[in-house]
Design an enzyme around this catalytic site. Structure first.
Site, PDB file in Angstrom:
ATOM      1  N   ILE A 144      68.610  30.199 126.669  1.00  0.00           N
ATOM      2  CA  ILE A 144      68.835  31.256 125.683  1.00  0.00           C
ATOM      3  C   ILE A 144      69.017  32.453 126.599  1.00  0.00           C
ATOM      4  CG2 ILE A 144      67.826  32.698 123.888  1.00  0.00           C
ATOM      5  CD1 ILE A 144      66.431  30.316 122.768  1.00  0.00           C
ATOM      6  N   PRO A 145      70.274  32.755 126.890  1.00  0.00           N
ATOM      7  CA  PRO A 145      70.642  33.637 128.003  1.00  0.00           C
ATOM      8  C   PRO A 145      70.410  35.130 127.813  1.00  0.00           C
ATOM      9  CG  PRO A 145      72.594  33.025 126.822  1.00  0.00           C
ATOM     10  CD  PRO A 145      71.456  32.329 126.135  1.00  0.00           C
ATOM     11  N   CYS A 146      69.153  35.538 127.864  1.00  0.00           N
ATOM     12  CA  CYS A 146      68.861  36.960 127.713  1.00  0.00           C
ATOM     13  C   CYS A 146      69.370  37.728 128.934  1.00  0.00           C
ATOM     14  CB  CYS A 146      67.366  37.192 127.510  1.00  0.00           C
ATOM     15  SG  CYS A 146      66.327  36.474 128.767  1.00  0.00           S
ATOM     16  N   HIS A 147      69.684  36.998 130.017  1.00  0.00           N
ATOM     17  CA  HIS A 147      70.185  37.677 131.214  1.00  0.00           C
ATOM     18  C   HIS A 147      71.630  38.132 131.042  1.00  0.00           C
ATOM     19  CE1 HIS A 147      71.203  33.397 131.533  1.00  0.00           C
ATOM     20  NE2 HIS A 147      72.240  33.764 132.251  1.00  0.00           N
ATOM     21  N   ARG A 148      72.272  37.675 129.948  1.00  0.00           N
ATOM     22  CA  ARG A 148      73.665  38.082 129.713  1.00  0.00           C
ATOM     23  C   ARG A 148      73.752  39.370 128.908  1.00  0.00           C
ATOM     24  NH1 ARG A 148      75.410  32.076 127.965  1.00  0.00           N
ATOM     25  NH2 ARG A 148      75.255  31.113 130.025  1.00  0.00           N
TER      26      ARG A 148
END
Length: 178
Positions: A144-148
């Site tokens: 769940i790409p919160c880094h994006r």
DNA sequence: ACTGAACTTAAAA
DNA sequence: TTTTAAGTTCAGT
């Protein structure tokens, strides 16, 4: 009603030892090396390492475990691998967070969005700060790409430290700057 | 039950 | 450039 139990494992990788927790319903937490679950909210917040307290996830831990190990290794090698949404257990989470995480999941590999865009995608265009909250509370890092998600003017923050945000984005061919 | 802070933002002062 | 208000959730009081 019986409360399902959660099993936690260590996952040694080329980028340190990650930690994963499974409930009966699926993967409920995946966190970065060196981070610790802060009770209640803010999983992924920096804390003392608890490496060593949990057993290493082995092949015989079941399909879910093997799938996660393989997917994690592939992603850390730069491959565009995702886990199916239904393999996550995000039950009992606040409504806006749930929508925000779903919106995060929809951001394609290698692309980035701003907190404002995330808030809008989650259904509350004005809830930009809450979008940041949702990212910080994201229980399943990487998939769940919160880094994006970056700020409109700069890199924004990252619970586990901006170093990780940069590293994860570089795995997708992105530089953390602007 | 209230208050302030949290991975923010855009607009006003 | 600094301040402010805004939506959502949780920790502290």
């Amino acid at each position: 009603m019986k409360r399902f139990d959660v099993r936690t494992f260590r996952l040694p990788t080329k980028l340190g030892e990650w930690t994963a927790s499974f409930s009966d319903a699926g993967l409920c937490e995946l966190r970065l090396p060196g981070t610790l679950l802060k009770r209640g909210r803010h999983p992924g917040r920096v804390g003392k390492s608890d490496a060593g307290v949990y057993p290493v996830l082995k092949d015989q831990e079941g399909v879910a475990g093997q799938v996660l190990r393989d997917a994690l290794a592939a992603r850390l090698a730069g491959e565009r691998i995702d886990l199916p949404w239904h393999s996550f257990d995000l039950s009992s989470r606040p409504p806006f967070f749930s929508r925000a995480w779903r919106a995060l999941y929809e951001i394609p590999f290698g692309e980035v969005r701003t907190y404002g865009q995330l808030a809008a995608a989650a259904g509350s265009p004005a809830a930009v700060r809450a979008a940041g909250q949702a990212c910080g509370a994201n229980p399943i890092v990487l998939f769940i790409p919160c880094h994006r998600v970056v700020a409109s003017n700069g890199p924004g923050g990252f619970g586990a430290g901006l170093e990780w945000k940069r590293r994860l984005l570089e795995l997708e061919g992105r530089k953390l700057d602007s």
